[in-house]
Design a protein around this motif. Structure first.
Motif, PDB file in Angstrom:
ATOM      1  N   PHE A 238      44.143  60.512 102.561  1.00 24.66           N
ATOM      2  CA  PHE A 238      44.944  59.385 102.041  1.00 24.66           C
ATOM      3  C   PHE A 238      44.446  57.948 102.893  1.00 24.66           C
ATOM      4  N   ASP A 239      44.345  58.297 103.992  1.00 24.49           N
ATOM      5  CA  ASP A 239      43.900  57.123 105.026  1.00 24.49           C
ATOM      6  C   ASP A 239      42.274  56.703 104.517  1.00 24.49           C
ATOM      7  N   ALA A 240      41.650  57.775 104.471  1.00 24.83           N
ATOM      8  CA  ALA A 240      40.089  57.381 104.223  1.00 24.83           C
ATOM      9  C   ALA A 240      39.986  56.732 102.900  1.00 24.83           C
ATOM     10  N   LEU A 241      40.385  57.483 101.942  1.00 23.62           N
ATOM     11  CA  LEU A 241      40.268  56.683 100.676  1.00 23.62           C
ATOM     12  C   LEU A 241      40.506  55.206 100.478  1.00 23.62           C
ATOM     13  N   LEU A 242      41.600  54.680 101.142  1.00 24.38           N
ATOM     14  CA  LEU A 242      42.000  53.364 101.254  1.00 24.38           C
ATOM     15  C   LEU A 242      41.207  52.493 101.709  1.00 24.38           C
ATOM     16  N   ASN A 243      39.917  53.092 102.524  1.00 27.22           N
ATOM     17  CA  ASN A 243      38.633  51.949 103.041  1.00 27.22           C
ATOM     18  C   ASN A 243      38.318  51.218 102.169  1.00 27.22           C
ATOM     19  N   TYR A 244      37.950  51.886 100.899  1.00 24.50           N
ATOM     20  CA  TYR A 244      37.438  51.119  99.794  1.00 24.50           C
ATOM     21  C   TYR A 244      38.112  49.784  99.662  1.00 24.50           C
ATOM     22  N   ALA A 245      39.579  49.965  99.842  1.00 26.23           N
ATOM     23  CA  ALA A 245      40.268  48.518  99.333  1.00 26.23           C
ATOM     24  C   ALA A 245      40.562  47.621 100.503  1.00 26.23           C
ATOM     25  N   THR A 246      40.862  48.178 101.692  1.00 23.50           N
ATOM     26  CA  THR A 246      41.066  47.548 102.767  1.00 23.50           C
ATOM     27  C   THR A 246      39.745  46.786 103.222  1.00 23.50           C
ATOM     28  N   ALA A 247      38.468  47.388 103.152  1.00 24.02           N
ATOM     29  CA  ALA A 247      37.389  46.658 103.615  1.00 24.02           C
ATOM     30  C   ALA A 247      37.336  45.597 102.521  1.00 24.02           C
ATOM     31  N   ALA A 248      37.592  45.660 101.327  1.00 23.05           N
ATOM     32  CA  ALA A 248      37.454  44.493 100.412  1.00 23.05           C
ATOM     33  C   ALA A 248      38.621  43.614 100.527  1.00 23.05           C
ATOM     34  N   GLY A 249      39.482  43.685 101.641  1.00 24.15           N
ATOM     35  CA  GLY A 249      40.362  42.495 101.769  1.00 24.15           C
ATOM     36  C   GLY A 249      41.695  43.001 101.242  1.00 24.15           C
ATOM     37  N   TYR A 250      42.125  44.179 100.758  1.00 26.10           N
ATOM     38  CA  TYR A 250      43.328  44.440 100.511  1.00 26.10           C
ATOM     39  C   TYR A 250      44.350  44.584 101.734  1.00 26.10           C
ATOM     40  N   GLY A 251      45.427  43.806 101.590  1.00 26.62           N
ATOM     41  CA  GLY A 251      46.423  43.592 102.661  1.00 26.62           C
ATOM     42  C   GLY A 251      46.043  42.303 103.490  1.00 26.62           C
ATOM     43  N   SER A 252      44.899  41.703 103.438  1.00 27.81           N
ATOM     44  CA  SER A 252      44.445  40.783 104.191  1.00 27.81           C
ATOM     45  C   SER A 252      43.995  39.679 103.808  1.00 27.81           C
ATOM     46  N   ASP A 253      43.040  39.864 102.655  1.00 28.58           N
ATOM     47  CA  ASP A 253      42.555  38.852 102.006  1.00 28.58           C
ATOM     48  C   ASP A 253      42.461  38.813 100.684  1.00 28.58           C
ATOM     49  N   ALA A 254      43.401  38.538  99.953  1.00 28.40           N
ATOM     50  CA  ALA A 254      43.832  38.377  98.520  1.00 28.40           C
ATOM     51  C   ALA A 254      42.557  38.098  97.720  1.00 28.40           C
ATOM     52  N   ALA A 255      41.949  36.789  98.028  1.00 29.29           N
ATOM     53  CA  ALA A 255      40.941  36.388  97.191  1.00 29.29           C
ATOM     54  C   ALA A 255      39.639  37.230  97.341  1.00 29.29           C
ATOM     55  N   GLN A 256      39.371  37.526  98.689  1.00 28.01           N
ATOM     56  CA  GLN A 256      38.030  38.520  98.756  1.00 28.01           C
ATOM     57  C   GLN A 256      38.136  39.932  97.907  1.00 28.01           C
ATOM     58  N   PHE A 257      39.580  40.383  97.940  1.00 27.27           N
ATOM     59  CA  PHE A 257      39.924  41.551  97.031  1.00 27.27           C
ATOM     60  C   PHE A 257      39.746  41.232  95.681  1.00 27.27           C
ATOM     61  N   ALA A 258      40.360  40.365  95.143  1.00 30.39           N
ATOM     62  CA  ALA A 258      40.220  39.817  93.841  1.00 30.39           C
ATOM     63  C   ALA A 258      38.729  39.676  93.252  1.00 30.39           C
ATOM     64  N   ARG A 259      38.003  39.274  94.200  1.00 32.91           N
ATOM     65  CA  ARG A 259      36.483  38.879  93.894  1.00 32.91           C
ATOM     66  C   ARG A 259      35.644  40.218  93.808  1.00 32.91           C
ATOM     67  N   ARG A 260      36.007  41.109  94.825  1.00 37.89           N
ATOM     68  CA  ARG A 260      35.237  42.337  94.949  1.00 37.89           C
ATOM     69  C   ARG A 260      35.775  43.607  93.911  1.00 37.89           C
ATOM     70  N   TRP A 261      36.944  44.070  94.058  1.00 45.26           N
ATOM     71  CA  TRP A 261      37.372  45.131  93.316  1.00 45.26           C
ATOM     72  C   TRP A 261      37.436  45.015  91.850  1.00 45.26           C
ATOM     73  N   PRO A 262      37.284  46.000  91.112  1.00 45.22           N
ATOM     74  CA  PRO A 262      37.199  47.558  91.437  1.00 45.22           C
ATOM     75  C   PRO A 262      35.724  47.648  91.805  1.00 45.22           C
ATOM     76  N   ALA A 263      35.719  48.975  92.431  1.00 48.09           N
ATOM     77  CA  ALA A 263      34.137  49.203  93.050  1.00 48.09           C
ATOM     78  C   ALA A 263      33.723  50.450  92.239  1.00 48.09           C
ATOM     79  N   VAL A 264      32.295  50.662  92.310  1.00 52.14           N
ATOM     80  CA  VAL A 264      31.721  51.889  91.998  1.00 52.14           C
ATOM     81  C   VAL A 264      31.499  52.662  93.172  1.00 52.14           C
ATOM     82  N   HIS A 265      31.997  54.194  93.180  1.00 54.38           N
ATOM     83  CA  HIS A 265      31.899  54.878  94.229  1.00 54.38           C
ATOM     84  C   HIS A 265      30.782  56.075  93.900  1.00 54.38           C
ATOM     85  N   ILE A 266      30.059  56.162  95.102  1.00 58.78           N
ATOM     86  CA  ILE A 266      28.800  57.134  95.130  1.00 58.78           C
ATOM     87  C   ILE A 266      29.238  58.051  96.153  1.00 58.78           C
TER      88      ILE A 266
END
Ligand code: MSP
Length: 528
Positions: A238-266
């Motif tokens: 649960f912790d690890a999967l959230l890395n994709y969101a937190t690294a893109a600014g979830y919870g800290s930088d809403a503008a960055q998160f809006a710019r990046r998310w959603p991701a393609v996961h390999i």
């Protein structure tokens, strides 16, 4: 996809219990090739990789090595996981560790939201757990071994090691509420999970019914504390999967998160289920968009089994790159294995492809063409005169290859993309053989024809440099310099690479050292 679109791509974050092997490097390279392609297409690209540092597996490894989990993780990240990126030429934009404050803060924001919205409750977990997989298991996932060290015990089918029986009061995520929503997602977005084999398996799994997921542990403390109950740490997935969101600014930088998310996961197909079931359910619960795509690639096999350190079949990436270089590593794994299927690695196959395709096919072509421009035109690129059918055929090959390669990349068919580009290598080699510039050079009356042939060949190399730069960045950078180009290779738009006539006649072309030098013997390579 029009240029400028966001393209956020991720690798799994790797467990730091051990050092990387070529299976890990394979995932990194695939994601990097896709990222480099999109970056060079002008898309707003972001490549994320990183490390997964919490949980019992890391804790136990640290204890066994007489150290703390954080010290162990710091050491492995610095000594092994960051250097891996250099070893295989990864141009990542970010590297996240689950022990980063930015990650832990984002996780708390997410957990509080789900708790406040009623998606988390306290309950009793009684069942099996595999620390190697860091996964709750059903009886179907286990085997009773008749003999060997663990005779008579229940072992995990993946590791062949004994399973643990847990009985804990845990917090649960209401995953069962998302069963139909997930099935609707797979239906309405058919390319959400790829390839088809992985998609079918996941759909079957969800159709059997989803249970709520235990998301906390209370028998050890290496993890992110549950904000409303500090006796618990968050379940490592649960912790690890959230890395994709937190690294893109979830919870800290809403503008960055809006710019990046959603991701393609390999991801490897072994962990596609976490990414295509648990993760979208978590996101839906939080009211966030689901990933754009989850691609589950195949395994590198040794002796028909998934390569793994725990089975002592791991090969370190540097064992290959020390002899063949990072470009050859990247080329070999991306070309020889159909992306999405399993593939066996062999030193013989690697050596044979290196010699035939990289050294003789591509490298030799580049050296010969640049050397002939040096010899016959004093290193100044001549201009073409009238094009013949043979020249026009090369122009068509280049245009078609560029188009097909891009279409293949859109489908994540990296191997097909390289095969399409390689038609330029093969056709140009055939062209040089039939046009015989060394014969033309002997006859002054054929000077214009010689110029057209060498201009055509140089233009073919120019297209190859651009199209192959995501796969073999070091060799193509050298070729680009030899073609006298000052603008950065990375600024050459990959989707225009098939257009003809980019090189300016009069450009200084320099001699090129062998892009892929000869390697002595297979035995030497294998022993490296
Ligand atoms: N930490 C989890 C992932 C969390 S992602 C939110 C994990 N880590 S891992 O270190 O065990 O390995 C992850 C990935 O390494 C696999 O998904 C796969 O991409 C890659 N591989 C590991 N062994 C491999 C092969 N033998 N072959 C190909 N890829 C392999 O799982």
């Amino acid at each position: 996809m029009p240029a400028g679109d966001p393209f956020y791509i991720t690798t799994p974050i790797f467990y730091v219990n051990d050092v990387p092997h070529i299976g890990h490097a394979y995932t990194e390279v695939a994601a990097d090739v896709l990222a480099r392609w999109h970056r060079q297409a002008g898309d707003d690209t972001w490549l994320l990789t990183g490390t997964d540092e919490h949980g019992q597996k890391i804790l136990r490894t640290a204890v066994a090595n007489d150290t703390t989990p954080k010290e162990w993780a710091d050491k492995l990240v610095a000594d092994a996981w960051i250097p891996l990126l250099e070893t295989v030429g990864i141009a990542n934009d970010d590297f996240i560790r689950t022990t980063d404050a930015r990650h832990e803060n984002g996780v708390l924001v997410f957990l509080n939201k789900l708790y406040d919205d009623g998606f988390i409750y306290s309950g009793e977990y009684e069942g099996y757990y595999c620390v190697g997989c860091e996964e709750y298991k059903q009886l179907d996932d286990l085997l009773e071994t008749p003999d060997g060290d663990f005779a008579g015990q229940l072992v995990c089918k993946i590791h062949g090691r004994p399973i643990e029986v847990l009985q804990e009061t845990n917090y649960f995520f209401r995953m069962s509420q998302f069963e139909q929503k997930l099935l609707d997602l797979y239906e309405s977005q058919p390319d959400f999970i790829q390839p088809e084999s992985v998609r079918n398996e996941i759909i079957q799994f969800v159709k059997q019914g989803l249970q709520d997921l235990s998301i906390s542990r209370s028998s050890f403390d290496w993890g992110i504390q549950i904000p409303w109950d500090e006796r618990h740490v968050l379940y490592v997935w649960f912790d690890a999967l959230l890395n994709y969101a937190t690294a893109a600014g979830y919870g800290s930088d809403a503008a960055q998160f809006a710019r990046r998310w959603p991701a393609v996961h390999i991801v490897g197909k072994d962990i596609a289920r976490f990414h295509a079931v648990i993760w979208p359910a978590m996101l839906m619960a939080a009211g966030l968009p689901v990933p754009r795509r989850v691609f589950g690639h195949g395994w590198l096999l040794v002796g028909g089994e998934k390569m793994s350190k725990s089975k002592l079949t791991g090969i370190a990436p540097h064992q290959i790159t020390d002899t063949f270089g990072s470009d050859a590593f990247r080329y070999y794994f991306m070309r020889a294995i159909s992306f999405g299927q399993d593939g066996s690695f062999s030193w013989e196959d690697l050596s044979a492809r290196y010699q035939a395709e990289l050294a003789n096919g591509f490298g030799n072509l580049a050296s010969r063409v640049t050397a002939m421009i040096g010899r016959y035109f004093d290193g100044v690129l001549p201009g073409p005169s009238e094009y013949t059918d043979a020249d026009l055929a090369i122009q068509r090959t280049v245009a078609t290859a560029a188009e097909d390669a891009d279409v293949a990349i859109e489908r994540f068919a990296i191997h097909e993309s390289i095969a399409a580009i390689w038609t330029i290598v093969d056709d140009l080699n055939g062209y040089i053989t039939t046009q015989e510039p060394w014969v033309l050079a002997k006859d002054d009356a054929k000077r214009e024809r010689l110029a057209t042939v060498l201009y055509t060949a140089a233009e073919g190399l120019r297209a190859l440099a651009v199209l192959l730069s995501p796969v073999v960045p070091l060799a193509t950078a050298k070729l680009w310099t030899a073609l006298g180009q000052e603008a950065a290779l990375g600024d050459q738009r990959i989707r225009s690479a098939g257009e003809w006539g980019v090189l300016r006649p009069g450009t200084a072309i320099t001699k090129l050292e062998a892009l892929f030098p000869r390697i002595e013997t297979t035995e030497d390579a294998g022993a490296a």
